[in-house]
Structure formats: structure tokens, C-alpha cells
Design an enzyme around this catalytic site. Structure first.
Site, PDB file in Angstrom:
ATOM      1  N   SER A  12       1.114  -1.244   0.082  1.00 26.93           N
ATOM      2  CA  SER A  12       0.049  -0.136  -0.090  1.00 26.93           C
ATOM      3  C   SER A  12       0.827   1.141  -0.018  1.00 26.93           C
ATOM      4  CB  SER A  12      -0.882   0.146   1.183  1.00 26.93           C
ATOM      5  OG  SER A  12      -0.260   0.089   2.354  1.00 26.93           O
ATOM      6  N   ASN A  13       2.016   1.259   0.427  1.00 28.31           N
ATOM      7  CA  ASN A  13       3.077   2.256   0.706  1.00 28.31           C
ATOM      8  C   ASN A  13       3.518   2.494  -0.721  1.00 28.31           C
ATOM      9  OD1 ASN A  13       3.413   3.899   3.339  1.00 28.31           O
ATOM     10  ND2 ASN A  13       3.297   1.731   4.032  1.00 28.31           N
ATOM     11  N   ASN A 106      13.132   4.138   5.001  1.00 28.69           N
ATOM     12  CA  ASN A 106      12.391   3.402   5.659  1.00 28.69           C
ATOM     13  C   ASN A 106      11.278   3.838   6.262  1.00 28.69           C
ATOM     14  OD1 ASN A 106      11.134   0.666   6.243  1.00 28.69           O
ATOM     15  ND2 ASN A 106      12.082   1.043   8.466  1.00 28.69           N
ATOM     16  N   HIS A 108       8.503   3.631   9.299  1.00 28.51           N
ATOM     17  CA  HIS A 108       8.376   2.785  10.517  1.00 28.51           C
ATOM     18  C   HIS A 108       6.899   3.349  11.133  1.00 28.51           C
ATOM     19  CE1 HIS A 108       8.967   0.246  14.046  1.00 28.51           C
ATOM     20  NE2 HIS A 108       8.603   1.457  14.729  1.00 28.51           N
TER      21      HIS A 108
END
Ligand code: GRF
Length: 195
Positions: A12-13, A106, A108
């Protein structure tokens, strides 16, 4: 700027970054999707969009070092400038991290440095935030270095923790935040690169 996304799940990201590159528009292109799982949603999406895919796992190699070298080679052959980890559930080999200094991000699903580290992934993060009685959580985009979840923070955004939140409800609120945050963080990185 040539981007590789590393995914392990639904992606989804990856999808939200892909859409934002088209809409903003950002002077960047996702040219590679790398995953340890050949059939995951992210890899399906890449195939649908005609984006090159690399399915690579440690198991395909006789040693971790050969795996790491192969991953670096694939990225260099594709002339990748920036690597975005987006729901990638494996440790990135140090050799790969070192090949992309200040060029690997990244996301998180918490407000680092709190609630980070090896055990804090998936639903566990949100259970821990609720158990700790936090009034807010959120998402963090950070540079990846050789220490898990410890790289310099590029951008983060908070969401409220509400009465009656279950880990699943909070996870969904944070994921929606991620989908806004990652494209904004990429835009910030690209702007800083130009400056
Ligand atoms: C989600 O838990 C998200 O918080 C984290 O990775 C997981 C899967 O994300 N970043 P995605 O849907 O595969 O992008």
C-alpha cells in the site's frame, strides 16, 4: 531519480508513492520492485504497471554474503539512485545499506525513537503504544543505516490514540498517515538532493 522499492506484503505504501509521483509530479520514477516474496501484492502491482521486479531471498544463495552481493549488483545494474523500504520484512544486508548512503529510506509505523527496534513491527507496535498509554502515535520516515530503526529521521507525523482504540484501529489510522507521509518525505529528499 531512479527509485527501487523493497516490499514484502500488500504494497500500500508502494502504491501511494507511485500515485503521488504521477500526481505531484515528482522528478522521479519507480523502476524496480524488489521482494523476498514473488507473489505478494506489491509484486502483483509492479507487474500490472510494467515495473521491473526482482524476487531475491537468502535461500537462493549459498551464503549471506553472496545474497548481499547479488542484491547490490541487481540495484547497480538497474542504475538505482534511491531505495525506499516499504513494508519490507527482512533485514537489508549492510553491503546494500553502504551502497546507498543517505539514499535509502524506511517507514516505521510509530514515532521513533520510541517504539522502534527488531521486535516492533506489524501489529506489535500498535499494541505496545496502546499498552503504554500513549496519547499519540504516528509514522516516521528515516534514513537506513546499519543499526535497525536508528537512522536520521527525515520526516514524521503524529496521529491521536483515541479511547477504545484496538491495535487494529490504530494500525489503520497510522497506515493512512504513512500513505501521506512517505510521498512528502520523498519530495523533501528530492528537494534536498537538488539543493
Ligand atoms: C504496514 O504495517 C506498515 O505500517 C509498514 O509495513 C506494513 C505493510 O505496509 N510500513 P504495505 O501495505 O506493504 O506498504
Amino acid at each position: 531519480t531512479r527509485i527501487a522499492v523493497f516490499c514484502s506484503g500488500g504494497g500500500s505504501n508502494f502504491k501511494s508513492i507511485y500515485r503521488s509521483i504521477a500526481e505531484k509530479p515528482l522528478n522521479a520514477e519507480i523502476v524496480l520492485c524488489l521482494s523476498n516474496r514473488s507473489q505478494c501484492g506489491a509484486m502483483e502491482f509492479a507487474h500490472e504497471q510494467g515495473i521491473a521486479t526482482v524476487h531475491i531471498t537468502e535461500k537462493q544463495f549459498d551464503s549471506f554474503d553472496e545474497f548481499a552481493d547479488a542484491m547490490v549488483t541487481r540495484l547497480k545494474d538497474a542504475q538505482i539512485d534511491v531505495v525506499l523500504l516499504a513494508g519490507y520484512m527482512r533485514k537489508v544486508p549492510d553491503a546494500v545499506v553502504r551502497a546507498f548512503p543517505e539514499r535509502m529510506l524506511n517507514i516505521h509505523p510509530a514515532l521513533l525513537p520510541k517504539f522502534g527496534g527488531e521486535g516492533m513491527y506489524g501489529i506489535h507496535v500498535h499494541s505496545a503504544v496502546i499498552a503504554a498509554g500513549e496519547k499519540e502515535s504516528g509514522a516516521t520516515v528515516h534514513f537506513v543505516n546499519e543499526e535497525y530503526d536508528k537512522g536520521k529521521i527525515l520526516l514524521q507525523r503524529a496521529v491521536p490514540v483515541l479511547q477504545g482504540d484496538t491495535p487494529e484501529i490504530l494500525a489503520a489510522r497510522v497506515l493512512a498517515c504513512e500513505h501521506q507521509l512517505y510521498p512528502d518525505a520523498l519530495e523533501k529528499l528530492l528537494a534536498e538532493q537538488r539543493s
